[in-house]
Motif scaffolding. Structure first.
Motif, PDB file in Angstrom:
ATOM      1  N   ALA A  22     -51.375  25.848  73.868  1.00  0.00           N
ATOM      2  CA  ALA A  22     -50.300  26.411  74.694  1.00  0.00           C
ATOM      3  C   ALA A  22     -48.958  26.328  73.967  1.00  0.00           C
ATOM      4  O   ALA A  22     -48.172  27.284  73.983  1.00  0.00           O
ATOM      5  CB  ALA A  22     -50.236  25.678  76.034  1.00  0.00           C
ATOM      6  N   VAL A  23     -48.695  25.208  73.302  1.00  0.00           N
ATOM      7  CA  VAL A  23     -47.446  25.040  72.545  1.00  0.00           C
ATOM      8  C   VAL A  23     -47.389  26.044  71.401  1.00  0.00           C
ATOM      9  O   VAL A  23     -46.352  26.660  71.151  1.00  0.00           O
ATOM     10  CB  VAL A  23     -47.290  23.594  72.030  1.00  0.00           C
ATOM     11  N   PHE A  24     -48.503  26.236  70.709  1.00  0.00           N
ATOM     12  CA  PHE A  24     -48.553  27.197  69.617  1.00  0.00           C
ATOM     13  C   PHE A  24     -48.229  28.612  70.123  1.00  0.00           C
ATOM     14  O   PHE A  24     -47.455  29.341  69.502  1.00  0.00           O
ATOM     15  CB  PHE A  24     -49.920  27.171  68.930  1.00  0.00           C
ATOM     16  N   LEU A  25     -48.805  28.990  71.257  1.00  0.00           N
ATOM     17  CA  LEU A  25     -48.550  30.321  71.821  1.00  0.00           C
ATOM     18  C   LEU A  25     -47.094  30.468  72.245  1.00  0.00           C
ATOM     19  O   LEU A  25     -46.464  31.498  72.016  1.00  0.00           O
ATOM     20  CB  LEU A  25     -49.485  30.588  73.007  1.00  0.00           C
ATOM     21  N   TYR A  26     -46.553  29.411  72.860  1.00  0.00           N
ATOM     22  CA  TYR A  26     -45.146  29.425  73.277  1.00  0.00           C
ATOM     23  C   TYR A  26     -44.232  29.591  72.063  1.00  0.00           C
ATOM     24  O   TYR A  26     -43.321  30.417  72.062  1.00  0.00           O
ATOM     25  CB  TYR A  26     -44.821  28.133  74.035  1.00  0.00           C
ATOM     26  N   ARG A  27     -44.484  28.807  71.022  1.00  0.00           N
ATOM     27  CA  ARG A  27     -43.663  28.899  69.804  1.00  0.00           C
ATOM     28  C   ARG A  27     -43.765  30.287  69.196  1.00  0.00           C
ATOM     29  O   ARG A  27     -42.765  30.879  68.783  1.00  0.00           O
ATOM     30  CB  ARG A  27     -44.064  27.844  68.791  1.00  0.00           C
ATOM     31  N   SER A  28     -44.962  30.835  69.155  1.00  0.00           N
ATOM     32  CA  SER A  28     -45.163  32.182  68.616  1.00  0.00           C
ATOM     33  C   SER A  28     -44.391  33.210  69.437  1.00  0.00           C
ATOM     34  O   SER A  28     -43.787  34.129  68.880  1.00  0.00           O
ATOM     35  CB  SER A  28     -46.650  32.528  68.608  1.00  0.00           C
ATOM     36  N   PHE A  29     -44.404  33.036  70.741  1.00  0.00           N
ATOM     37  CA  PHE A  29     -43.672  33.946  71.624  1.00  0.00           C
ATOM     38  C   PHE A  29     -42.173  33.882  71.350  1.00  0.00           C
ATOM     39  O   PHE A  29     -41.525  34.914  71.117  1.00  0.00           O
ATOM     40  CB  PHE A  29     -43.964  33.613  73.094  1.00  0.00           C
ATOM     41  N   VAL A  30     -41.592  32.684  71.356  1.00  0.00           N
ATOM     42  CA  VAL A  30     -40.145  32.543  71.142  1.00  0.00           C
ATOM     43  C   VAL A  30     -39.773  33.044  69.748  1.00  0.00           C
ATOM     44  O   VAL A  30     -38.776  33.753  69.580  1.00  0.00           O
ATOM     45  CB  VAL A  30     -39.673  31.084  71.356  1.00  0.00           C
ATOM     46  N   PHE A  31     -40.578  32.722  68.762  1.00  0.00           N
ATOM     47  CA  PHE A  31     -40.346  33.187  67.393  1.00  0.00           C
ATOM     48  C   PHE A  31     -40.306  34.718  67.360  1.00  0.00           C
ATOM     49  O   PHE A  31     -39.404  35.312  66.770  1.00  0.00           O
ATOM     50  CB  PHE A  31     -41.451  32.641  66.482  1.00  0.00           C
ATOM     51  N   SER A  32     -41.255  35.359  68.002  1.00  0.00           N
ATOM     52  CA  SER A  32     -41.297  36.828  68.038  1.00  0.00           C
ATOM     53  C   SER A  32     -40.109  37.416  68.773  1.00  0.00           C
ATOM     54  O   SER A  32     -39.558  38.441  68.359  1.00  0.00           O
ATOM     55  CB  SER A  32     -42.598  37.307  68.684  1.00  0.00           C
ATOM     56  N   VAL A  33     -39.694  36.778  69.854  1.00  0.00           N
ATOM     57  CA  VAL A  33     -38.509  37.249  70.593  1.00  0.00           C
ATOM     58  C   VAL A  33     -37.295  37.216  69.671  1.00  0.00           C
ATOM     59  O   VAL A  33     -36.530  38.182  69.598  1.00  0.00           O
ATOM     60  CB  VAL A  33     -38.252  36.412  71.866  1.00  0.00           C
TER      61      VAL A  33
END
Length: 139
Positions: free
Chosen positions: A15-26
């Protein structure tokens, strides 16, 4: 975009990996530019740093960005562009499993990241596309 409709994986580290990937992409897609700052969170998270290990650089960067918020009077400012940019920098830099206590904390962080992204002018369709890229999104 309703943060409560995001379906999170059972594994906190996933979940943390997905969250980080999301914020990074934003940050990447919205064109937030950190190039004039000594600690560019996009480069650090991407692993594009010289010298110190990425983890050392990440820890230094988190401290620097909190000091930046404090030094510029942004502690209670959740609206100005620079305050939001600094908070999103911290959001992506602190998205590592050992800095997140549980899924509830991560959900709160995600909600804040969505709100800050909207305040920066990231379009709803971009946020929706990125959320559905990284997460299951329920009704």
């Amino acid at each position: 975009m309703n943060a409560a409709k995001v379906v999170w994986p059972d594994s906190l580290s996933e979940a943390v990996f997905l969250y980080r990937s999301f914020v990074f992409s934003v940050l990447q897609e919205s064109g937030v530019d950190y190039s004039g700052f000594p600690y560019n969170p996009i480069d650090i998270v991407a692993g594009n740093v010289e010298g110190a290990s990425c983890e050392e650089k990440r820890i230094e960067a988190v401290s620097w960005w909190w000091k930046y918020i404090d030094d510029n009077g942004y502690i209670r400012d959740l609206d100005s562009e620079m305050s939001i940019r600094a908070r999103l920098a911290i959001a992506v830099l602190t998205a590592v499993p050992n800095s997140v206590e549980d899924i509830y904390e991560l959900k709160e962080r995600f909600s804040w990241a969505l709100q800050f992204s909207k305040k920066l002018g990231v379009a709803d369709d971009v946020l929706t596309r990125l959320v559905t890229k990284y997460f299951q999104y329920g009704n």
